[in-house]
Design an enzyme around this catalytic site. Structure first.
Site, PDB file in Angstrom:
ATOM      1  N   THR A 870      57.480  35.474 -26.888  1.00 16.58           N
ATOM      2  CA  THR A 870      56.714  35.930 -25.726  1.00 16.58           C
ATOM      3  C   THR A 870      56.853  37.420 -25.456  1.00 16.58           C
ATOM      4  OG1 THR A 870      58.562  35.313 -24.296  1.00 16.58           O
ATOM      5  CG2 THR A 870      56.831  33.674 -24.615  1.00 16.58           C
ATOM      6  N   CYS A 871      57.958  38.022 -25.891  1.00 20.63           N
ATOM      7  CA  CYS A 871      58.142  39.454 -25.631  1.00 20.63           C
ATOM      8  C   CYS A 871      57.106  40.298 -26.359  1.00 20.63           C
ATOM      9  CB  CYS A 871      59.542  39.896 -26.041  1.00 20.63           C
ATOM     10  SG  CYS A 871      60.829  39.285 -24.936  1.00 20.63           S
TER      11      CYS A 871
END
Length: 904
Positions: A870-871
């Site tokens: 997700t980063c």
């Protein structure tokens, strides 16, 4: 037999001595082994053991070993083992033997301050003039470390105290650089050349100033050091300012008074960091009142000159604007550091009440007068423009305006007419200046920059949060001209009219123009001022202090988040947010996004009774009965903090409010149409009253309503005496507005106030009013719908995938057939957020700024599910054999794996 017994006794004796001393009693014949046997004894200065081992040994005490090829004498000198050092010297160790870097034992003793070892080495004729490979002698080492007491003993043996290293630096250079006062004095007393330059032309004074060594610089100046630049023209003062060394700069100015004006002129040099220059001027100004007055007066004079240059069309607008505003910022900073004085708005002498402190502004009055003259003349021409019947006359009048202004401004700078408008150039280019509007547009930017400077000077004399009466009067006087400027060039608002954000009384005059600017431009202006003075707010890119991590529990997210946020410093929360879920390893932007996303759902959780769903079923309104929860106001304050934090850090929340609540956040009055969100039928009745004549209907309405107060019906007046005031055709609009405010505002006023208290912790009211309620919803929650085509256009592929790959084509076919809810799940699975930013997928944020949605290839194994990072907004999609398998595995991941993080 006897010889055998004798040999045995010798062996037994050796064994006994070895066991008693816990070491060998004879050196090995191999030199490498022997030296490593002796080295720890030398380091511990066990001279008796070393002596005994060397007694009957043929070991060469000059044997060089190890990577740097040092002898045992080097080891003894380095460690201060003076007894072993003497022993080795007596056995013939060479005191001038150089290791692979050219260092002798004397170098090492000097470097480490081993005074006794140095003395013994000198007794055995150690050469103090030997240079190592870098050209350093023993006195260089003493100078570096400030070993003055040793330098006194050593310098008498030195033939040339100015011996240079490979860079042409003497011991005096390095002593000055490191700020060793007594060492500098010793070297000077020993005849060191005080002005000797190194290979780049840098003198000892240059070195002292380069590291802000005030005391050594003062010693040099008192001894007659010359103020000399290096071969690139860089001066000691340049170095002081570049490093922000105010104390050293002060010493230079004391000895060379001409440098004061040089320092002031540096405010115009854009290559010098403004914060360093401010730091220097701040220190110098604080030494005495004379310095304070002199610096400010000089800065005011330089600013005035720059301001008049800016008002000349022949000057470079960008350069002069930057220079003027930089000087004014520095001026205001220094002024605010001065002695406090009564501040009643008249400190600049606006009503003849000048204080000594305000006299420093006097030179600037010439610039402000010129500014006022310009605006008055332009106002006159604009009035003529309205009445003139021909455009040519307007153009001629504007040309006359320039001629007239030049006559006025020549009195300011008659010695340098190039600073002012060249009227002849205006007349020579009628094709450019024939249209008065063009001329006004060209000068508007310049005048607006001077207005910005004027505001800064007015503000620095007022208590924080107060607007200068003189500046308000100025804006009111020139209201029409300023509106003309921003109408012709709206960018002026964002570039120079920052005062609007700090002056509510002035903002209202320009709000209609500001609201007419593109949403994108207002967003940039909003964040430019919101984040002013803050460091990079992305905590992902710097080490996280464990004490600053928000540790929250998934099973009690709302309460645990409320607790940790309330204990955190607001300033630290502004600098960055780091979140970790209890029992999980993952951290980073993806986790922060998920925290905001889930927490926003908790805020509207019915269990907390904070918000109720509106009639449309998709938006939420504060619950007027939230007091059933004893902590409801604290929770509303927390909800405001979370939305403020989300907006501050450009994070989206998964919640939509009613239009009326967005209006409350913005400070916009509600209207009767807003009632429809909570009571559509009642809103229709209010609309009917407004649309029809009620004179003869006999409604018998008064300015009051009946409401249920804890089970009892009570009549609540809408205004004082409202129960006796009849609603008529003439006052029905007031009635509708008041009853709207009762239902939409007064009923939930405590909740609104608590929410805004938290929200304004991070978002100032003056900034949020740049938007309307629809735009605020976009800022907080993003776009409500997911555009698959936009998603597809703004997706990148890696690890072997591209748009033509069958797996990618299957993926987009599956996405197009997903429900809206499933698309939201997919977006959250990959990015941590269920919302698309304003502007679409092109504005997705990652851990390091903008980061597009990315699909990466992963080798396929049976039943393997997609995963995500997700980063970086990355979907790791296995190379599935068919579209059906891809769809099946993707849906399993979305419905079963949307939450929870591990380390990538």
């Amino acid at each position: 037999m006897e010889r055998a017994m004798e040999h045995l006794n010798v062996q037994l004796n050796r064994l006994t001595r070895s066991l008693r001393r816990a070491r060998t009693v004879e050196l090995p014949e191999d030199s490498e082994t022997a030296v490593y046997t002796l080295m720890p004894m030398v380091m511990a200065d066990q001279h008796r053991s070393v002596s005994e081992l060397l007694l009957n040994s043929k070991f060469d005490v000059n044997y060089a070993f190890g990577r740097v090829k040092r002898s045992l004498l080097h080891i003894a000198a380095n460690c201060g083992s003076v007894e072993c050092l003497v022993l080795l010297l007596k056995r013939g160790a060479n005191p001038n033997y150089q290791d692979i870097s050219g260092c002798t034992p004397l170098h090492l003793a000097a470097r480490n301050g081993q005074k006794k070892c140095m003395g013994r080495l000198l007794e055995y004729n150690a050469d103090v003039n030997i240079c190592n490979n870098e050209g350093l002698t023993a006195i260089h080492w003493l100078a570096v470390n400030g070993r003055t007491e040793l330098l006194h003993d050593l310098v008498q043996h030195v033939t040339n105290v100015d011996v240079e290293d490979a860079m042409g630096q003497t011991a005096l250079h390095v002593a000055c650089q490191n700020g060793h006062k007594t060492t500098v004095q010793c070297l000077l007393d020993s005849g060191a050349d005080i002005n000797r330059p190194n290979v780049s032309g840098a003198t000892p004074l240059y070195f002292a100033c380069s590291h802000g060594q005030r005391d050594t610089a003062q010693i040099l100046l008192l001894r007659g050091a010359k103020y000399l630049p290096d071969r690139n023209g860089v001066t000691p003062l340049d170095l002081c300012v570049q490093g922000g060394y105010g104390e050293t700069c002060e010493i230079l100015i004391q000895h060379h008074g001409r440098l004061f004006q040089t320092l002031i002129q540096m405010t115009q040099n854009d290559d010098i960091k403004e914060n360093m220059l401010r730091q220097v001027l701040e220190h110098v100004s604080q030494q005495n009142d004379s310095n304070y007055q002199r610096i400010l007066t000089s800065l005011a004079e330089v600013a005035t000159t720059n301001g008049h240059k800016l008002l000349s069309l022949s000057s470079n607008f960008e350069v002069q604007t930057k220079s003027l505003l930089r000087i004014i910022r520095i001026f205001c900073h220094v002024f605010c550091l001065g002695p406090s004085s009564p501040n009643n708005g008249n400190d600049m002498g606006y009503n003849g009440n000048k204080t000594p402190r305000s006299q420093v502004f006097k030179p600037l009055e010439l610039l402000w007068h010129s500014l006022d003259e310009w605006l008055v003349l332009i106002s006159t021409e604009l009035e003529k423009e309205i009445t003139d019947t021909t455009r040519s006359s307007s153009g001629n009048d504007i040309a006359s305006l320039f001629l007239k202004k030049q006559e006025v401004d020549h009195s300011v700078s008659s010695e340098n007419p190039q600073l002012l408008l060249d009227a002849s150039s205006v007349m020579k280019t009628p094709e450019v200046y024939a249209d008065g509007q063009d001329v006004i547009s060209m000068i508007a930017n310049r005048l607006s920059a001077v207005i910005q400077a004027f505001y800064m000077c007015c503000s620095c004399q007022m208590p924080h949060g107060m607007t200068s009466p003189r500046f308000i009067e100025f804006v009111c006087k020139h209201d029409e001209v300023l509106k003309c400027f921003v109408t012709r060039n709206p960018k002026i608002i964002f570039n120079h009219f920052h005062f609007l954000l700090e002056c509510p009384e002035l903002m209202s005059r320009f709000m209609h123009i500001i609201k007419g600017q593109p949403f994108k431009d207002r967003c940039e202006w909003f964040y430019e001022h919101l984040l002013a003075g803050q460091p990079d707010s992305d905590m992902v890119h710097r080490p996280v202090n464990e004490n600053d991590i928000l540790l929250v529990h998934r099973d009690s997210l709302f309460r645990s988040s409320c607790e940790v946020v309330s204990k955190s410093s607001n300033e630290k929360l502004k600098q960055g947010i780091a979140v970790r879920f209890h029992g999980e390893e993952g951290m980073g932007q993806g986790v922060v996004r998920e925290w905001f996303d889930i927490l926003s759902n908790e805020i509207i959780n019915p269990d907390y009774a904070l918000f109720t769903q509106s009639a449309d079923g998709t938006t939420f309104q504060p619950n007027s009965n939230s007091s059933v929860n004893p902590d409801h106001l604290n929770y509303f304050r927390f909800a405001g903090q979370i939305l403020g934090l989300a907006l501050y850090h450009r994070q989206l929340v998964n919640i939509y409010f009613t239009r009326s609540f967005y209006k409350h956040i913005l400070g916009i009055p509600v209207s009767y149409q807003d009632v429809s969100s909570i009571d559509p039928e009642y809103a229709k009745n209010l609309q009917w009253i407004l649309d029809n004549d009620i004179s003869d209907l006999g409604l018998e309405l008064t300015f009051s309503v009946e409401t249920d107060v804890f089970g009892t019906m009570e009549e609540v007046p809408l205004k004082p005496g409202g129960t006796t005031i009849q609603v008529t055709q003439d006052n029905k609009e007031e009635y509708v507005q008041l009853v709207t405010e009762l239902r939409m505002t007064r009923a939930i006023q405590p909740q609104i106030n608590a929410f805004l208290q938290g929200f304004h912790t991070f978002i100032p009211p003056s900034l949020i009013q740049l938007f309307d309620e629809y735009e605020l919803e976009l800022l907080l929650s993003g776009m409500p719908e997911i555009d698959v085509m936009d998603w597809k256009r703004n997706t990148e592929y890696t690890s072997g995938y591209d748009l033509q790959e069958p797996v990618i084509q299957w993926f987009w076919e599956v996405v197009e057939n997903l429900t809206q809810e499933e698309r939201v799940l997919l977006l959250q699975f990959v990015t941590g957020s269920s919302r698309v930013p304003h502007g679409g997928f092109a504005f997705l944020m990652g851990g390091s700024g903008l980061q597009k949605f990315t699909v990466a290839a992963v080798p396929y194994t049976s039943n393997l599910l997609p995963t995500s990072s997700t980063c970086i907004n990355m979907l790791k999609l296995p190379e599935y054999p068919s579209k059906d398998v891809l769809r099946d595995r993707l849906l399993v991941a979305l419905h079963c794996g949307s939450y929870g993080y591990t380390m990538a």
